[in-house]
Scaffold this active site. Structure first.
Site, PDB file in Angstrom:
ATOM      1  N   GLY A  46      29.379  11.360  -2.043  1.00  0.00           N
ATOM      2  CA  GLY A  46      30.223  11.572  -3.215  1.00  0.00           C
ATOM      3  C   GLY A  46      31.538  12.134  -2.720  1.00  0.00           C
ATOM      4  O   GLY A  46      32.125  11.612  -1.775  1.00  0.00           O
ATOM      5  N   GLU A  47      31.961  13.230  -3.305  1.00  0.00           N
ATOM      6  CA  GLU A  47      33.204  13.869  -2.878  1.00  0.00           C
ATOM      7  C   GLU A  47      32.863  15.291  -2.448  1.00  0.00           C
ATOM      8  O   GLU A  47      32.508  16.127  -3.283  1.00  0.00           O
ATOM      9  CB  GLU A  47      34.190  13.837  -4.056  1.00  0.00           C
ATOM     10  N   SER A  48      32.953  15.549  -1.155  1.00  0.00           N
ATOM     11  CA  SER A  48      32.448  16.827  -0.637  1.00  0.00           C
ATOM     12  C   SER A  48      33.223  18.032  -1.177  1.00  0.00           C
ATOM     13  O   SER A  48      32.646  19.113  -1.344  1.00  0.00           O
ATOM     14  CB  SER A  48      32.474  16.823   0.888  1.00  0.00           C
ATOM     15  N   CYS A  77      26.933  11.097   4.311  1.00  0.00           N
ATOM     16  CA  CYS A  77      28.362  11.041   3.987  1.00  0.00           C
ATOM     17  C   CYS A  77      28.909  12.393   3.489  1.00  0.00           C
ATOM     18  O   CYS A  77      28.997  13.313   4.287  1.00  0.00           O
ATOM     19  CB  CYS A  77      28.615   9.907   3.001  1.00  0.00           C
ATOM     20  N   ARG A 103      36.640  14.272   8.339  1.00  0.00           N
ATOM     21  CA  ARG A 103      36.556  13.557   7.048  1.00  0.00           C
ATOM     22  C   ARG A 103      37.417  12.291   7.066  1.00  0.00           C
ATOM     23  O   ARG A 103      38.434  12.232   7.741  1.00  0.00           O
ATOM     24  CB  ARG A 103      37.049  14.451   5.912  1.00  0.00           C
ATOM     25  N   ILE A 135      31.596   4.221   3.378  1.00  0.00           N
ATOM     26  CA  ILE A 135      32.568   4.302   2.292  1.00  0.00           C
ATOM     27  C   ILE A 135      33.405   5.562   2.473  1.00  0.00           C
ATOM     28  O   ILE A 135      32.880   6.677   2.328  1.00  0.00           O
ATOM     29  CB  ILE A 135      31.861   4.339   0.916  1.00  0.00           C
ATOM     30  N   ARG A 136      34.658   5.418   2.792  1.00  0.00           N
ATOM     31  CA  ARG A 136      35.528   6.569   3.106  1.00  0.00           C
ATOM     32  C   ARG A 136      34.729   7.580   3.945  1.00  0.00           C
ATOM     33  O   ARG A 136      34.632   8.774   3.642  1.00  0.00           O
ATOM     34  CB  ARG A 136      36.054   7.230   1.830  1.00  0.00           C
ATOM     35  N   HIS A 172      25.459   5.226   4.045  1.00  0.00           N
ATOM     36  CA  HIS A 172      24.728   5.386   2.775  1.00  0.00           C
ATOM     37  C   HIS A 172      23.455   4.544   2.700  1.00  0.00           C
ATOM     38  O   HIS A 172      23.481   3.455   2.097  1.00  0.00           O
ATOM     39  CB  HIS A 172      25.633   4.940   1.624  1.00  0.00           C
ATOM     40  N   GLU A 174      21.040   4.700   0.738  1.00  0.00           N
ATOM     41  CA  GLU A 174      20.578   4.495  -0.642  1.00  0.00           C
ATOM     42  C   GLU A 174      21.245   3.282  -1.294  1.00  0.00           C
ATOM     43  O   GLU A 174      20.862   2.879  -2.384  1.00  0.00           O
ATOM     44  CB  GLU A 174      20.828   5.766  -1.468  1.00  0.00           C
TER      45      GLU A 174
HETATM   46  N1  GLN Z   1      35.361  10.864   1.697  1.00  0.00           N
HETATM   47  C1  GLN Z   1      34.369  11.654   1.026  1.00  0.00           C
HETATM   48  C2  GLN Z   1      34.560  13.139   1.336  1.00  0.00           C
HETATM   49  O1  GLN Z   1      35.390  13.466   2.105  1.00  0.00           O
HETATM   50  C3  GLN Z   1      32.973  11.224   1.402  1.00  0.00           C
HETATM   51  C4  GLN Z   1      32.754   9.802   0.944  1.00  0.00           C
HETATM   52  C5  GLN Z   1      31.340   9.471   0.611  1.00  0.00           C
HETATM   53  O2  GLN Z   1      30.465  10.333   0.427  1.00  0.00           O
HETATM   54  N2  GLN Z   1      31.110   8.186   0.474  1.00  0.00           N
HETATM   55  O3  GLN Z   1      33.875  13.949   0.807  1.00  0.00           O
END
Ligand code: GLN
Length: 189
Positions: A46-48, A77, A103, A135-136, A172, A174
């Site tokens: 997600g977004e840490s 991630c 990151r 993903i990112r 990921h 999942e």
């Molecule tokens: N870029 C996100 C972060 O810095 C992580 C991306 C992800 O969990 N797919 O938190």
């Protein structure tokens, strides 16, 4: 056996679906009392920064650190970033694993990619290449102490590590049909 999924933000529902397909009971974790009776915990992607801020807001950091010693924890991630002791910027971290994480190491959302990896710890289930979705994604800049790298890209970039019963993956599992990583995590319990 009951597996907790940190459900503050990110793709926790996808992990719950995989675990239910495997016949495993799950619990969504949002408050300290949700941590009772867990055999393992997944901290989803997600977004840490958001996951960290919400964990502070809900007073979860200390209770998470307290249970961390006793149970397997897996951070894919954003979860990998959150579990790291060291990252390349300031944000709230669980900070339990002896790793340094960079990151967004592969660029932005449009630079997301899927690749096939050889992950030796999964070969006991099936030795075919593992489909890894980035993903990112972050990367592991360093793995210290008794931590070890368990997956790398072809260029040698470390993208998964294990330290005792703690796992981190930059990708990921999942989001694919391949459930070997979830089964590997369950095998640590
Ligand atoms: N870029 C996100 C972060 O810095 C992580 C991306 C992800 O969990 N797919 O938190």
């Amino acid at each position: 056996m009951k597996i907790g999924i940190l459900a503050l933000q990110g793709d926790f529902r996808e992990h719950i679906s995989v675990l239910h397909r495997l016949g495993i009971e799950t619990a969504e974790v949002r408050l300290p009392e949700d941590l009772t009776g867990l055999s393992g915990l997944i901290i989803p992607g997600g977004e840490s920064t958001t996951i960290g801020k919400l964990a502070v807001m809900y007073n979860l950091l200390e209770p998470l650190r307290e249970i961390a010693d006793g149970i397997p924890i897996w951070g894919p991630c954003a979860g990998m970033i959150f579990m790291a002791k060291e990252i390349d910027q300031e944000q709230p971290l669980l900070g339990i694993m002896d790793i340094t994480v960079e990151r967004n190491a592969f660029g932005r959302q449009v630079d997301s990619f899927k690749t096939y990896l050889d992950i030796p710890v999964l070969n006991k289930f099936n030795p075919k290449p593992y489909p890894a979705v980035f993903i990112r994604a972050p990367k592991l800049a360093a793995v210290r102490g008794n931590g070890k790298v368990i997956a790398e890209l072809k260029d040698g970039t470390a993208v998964a590590a294990q330290q005792g019963k703690w796992l981190v993956t930059a990708f990921h599992p999942e989001l694919t049909e391949d459930d070997r990583f979830h089964r590997y995590f369950l095998s640590l319990i």
